[in-house]
Each structure stands twice: as C-alpha cells, then as structure tokens.
Scaffold this motif. Structure first.
Motif: not given
Length: 194
Positions: A83-87, A98-105
């Motif tokens: 997972g991760g937090l990207t921006f 602009q973009h941002a996401s929090l994901t869990f795999d």
C-alpha cells in the motif's frame, strides 16, 4: 558505516550506557528506508523517483505502470509493497493538475482499498473504493514475465487473467462530470445499485 553504527548502539545498550540521541532541527533527504532490526524493508518515504521501483519479496523490480510520484510506500513482513500514500501536482501547459491517494493492497496484489482525488484543470474526481482483487500473485506474474518476448508476455498475462481479475465492488465518488454517486457491484463488477 550503518552496520558499524548499529553494532556500536547494540554494544552500548548491552553495557547499559545511556546514549542520548542527537536532536536534529531539520533533515533534507531524497529517500528514507525504514527497516526492521534484521534489515527487512518496512516503509519508504521518498521523492518522485521512489515510484520507479517496486519492493517485491525483498528485492526491487521496475514498476510497470506507476507514474513518478512522491509519498510513502508500505511494505509487508516479507519485503513486498502492500500500500501507500502518494501525492503530486503542478501547473502544466494544458492547466493545473493535482492528485493524492491512500491505498492498501491485498497480499502480493494491488489496491483492494482506495481513497483519493485527482484534478486536471477544472475536472475533479474524489473517491472511496473497495475492490475484489484476484487471488493470484503479482510477484509470480512479474517473475513469469521476466526475460520473455512480447508474444510470450501476452500469453502469460492471459493465463493469469483467466484465473480472475479486478472488480470494483463499492465506489463512492464525485466523478469527472460533477455528479456524486454511490455504486454497489456484484463479484463480476456489474452494477447492482446506483
């Protein structure tokens, strides 16, 4: 040098010597790798170059599709991204982005949970999404694709796809057209409630 420092700290602890950590007011780095005592990678905090590679079973492989983006990658106990937090964002020739996401795999798979936003000019999307992810391993797929030509790669990909694929099950979003939707889908990804 890092190993020597770790050994010195361990020796100081064993000798019951109180070592007071230095306090640093500011730190400038391109990347921080957080590791376990045995060296197993657990988290990466980094600039936009961190997205080029994927932690996979304790090694790094080229990431096939991630854009260069800054943030934080989470890594499981076995050294695989989970997972991760990207921006990111900037002004481009065609407008602002602009973009941002929090994901869990899911285990050795992709994003089972997504929370994010993206903006291109005046078009904005925001979403919360739960997904069904296939049970096969991306690590196995990547291993099977290493060193094969394009025709063989398509056959390998088809073999994995036949075992099941990604299906968005719940999506709550502000979509590109400005509408706000809640969509519930079945296991095949077919809309059941909108």
């Amino acid at each position: 040098a890092t190993e020597a420092l770790r050994l010195a700290e361990a020796a100081a602890r064993e000798a019951r010597v109180e070592a007071k950590p230095d306090v640093v007011d500011e730190l400038t780095v391109k990347r921080i790798n957080v590791v376990e005592d045995d060296g197993t990678l657990r988290m990466i905090i980094g600039n936009s170059t961190m997205g080029r590679t994927l932690p996979l079973r304790g090694r790094f492989v080229e990431h096939p599709g991630r854009a260069e983006t800054a943030g934080m990658l989470f890594v499981n106990d076995e050294g695989t991204e989970c997972g991760g937090l990207t921006f990111g964002g900037s002004r481009r020739r065609h407008g602002k982005e602009q973009h941002a996401s929090l994901t869990f795999d899911d285990f050795e798979q992709n994003e089972g949970f997504r929370f994010g936003m993206s903006q291109e000019g005046s078009t904005v999307r925001r979403w919360l999404e739960f997904c069904d992810i296939p049970d096969w391993s991306l690590a196995d797929l990547i291993g099977d694709l290493e060193g094969v030509d394009q025709e063989a790669a398509q056959a390998v990909q088809a073999r994995y796809d036949a075992q099941g694929g990604f299906a968005s099950r719940l999506r709550l979003a502000r979509e590109d057209d400005g509408s706000v939707r809640l969509v519930l889908r079945d296991a095949r990804g077919q809309d059941r409630l909108r």
